[in-house]
Motif scaffolding. Structure first.
Motif: not given
Length: 128
Positions: A57-72
């Motif tokens: 499960x991941x979440x993003x700020x609107x300012x980066x949604x669609x441009x940044x991707x978090x992974x681990x």
């Protein structure tokens, strides 16, 4: 001893990409949520993205949604932030942080108060 170390920052032109990494030691990494924040001098720290303990499960700020991707990668105790289509407004010091309570992320941008341990940061500079 708990330790978070960010890497991968640098200078890039607008429209380019960078990949940040955060290596964690000193805790049971796969029990806890991780997040990325950023801060510009004189402004409050901004939550960018969160990933839960399993990576499911991941979440993003609107300012980066669609441009940044978090992974681990729980095998390597790392959390990554792939940043694409960078803009000048993305220029900031980027920090990773660990949340040692629930292992889960709230919806939307992570809140600073949910996270209790931070790395030293890595600088990202985006130029036109």
């Amino acid at each position: 001893q708990l330790y978070l170390m960010e890497s991968g920052g640098g200078s890039v032109q607008a429209g380019g990409s960078l990949r940040l990494s955060c290596t964690v030691s000193g805790l049971s990494f796969d029990d806890y949520a991780m997040a990325w924040f950023r801060q510009v001098p004189g402004k409050e720290r901004e939550g960018i993205s969160c990933i839960n303990y399993s990576g499911g499960d991941t979440s993003y700020a609107d300012s980066v949604l669609g441009r940044f991707t978090i992974s681990r990668d729980n095998a390597d105790n790392t959390v990554n932030l792939q940043m694409t289509r960078l803009k000048e407004v993305d220029t900031a010091m980027y920090y990773c942080a660990v949340e040692r309570t629930s292992g889960y992320c709230r919806e939307g941008e992570p809140l600073e108060t949910d996270f209790d341990f931070w790395g030293q940061g890595t600088q990202v500079t985006v130029s036109s």
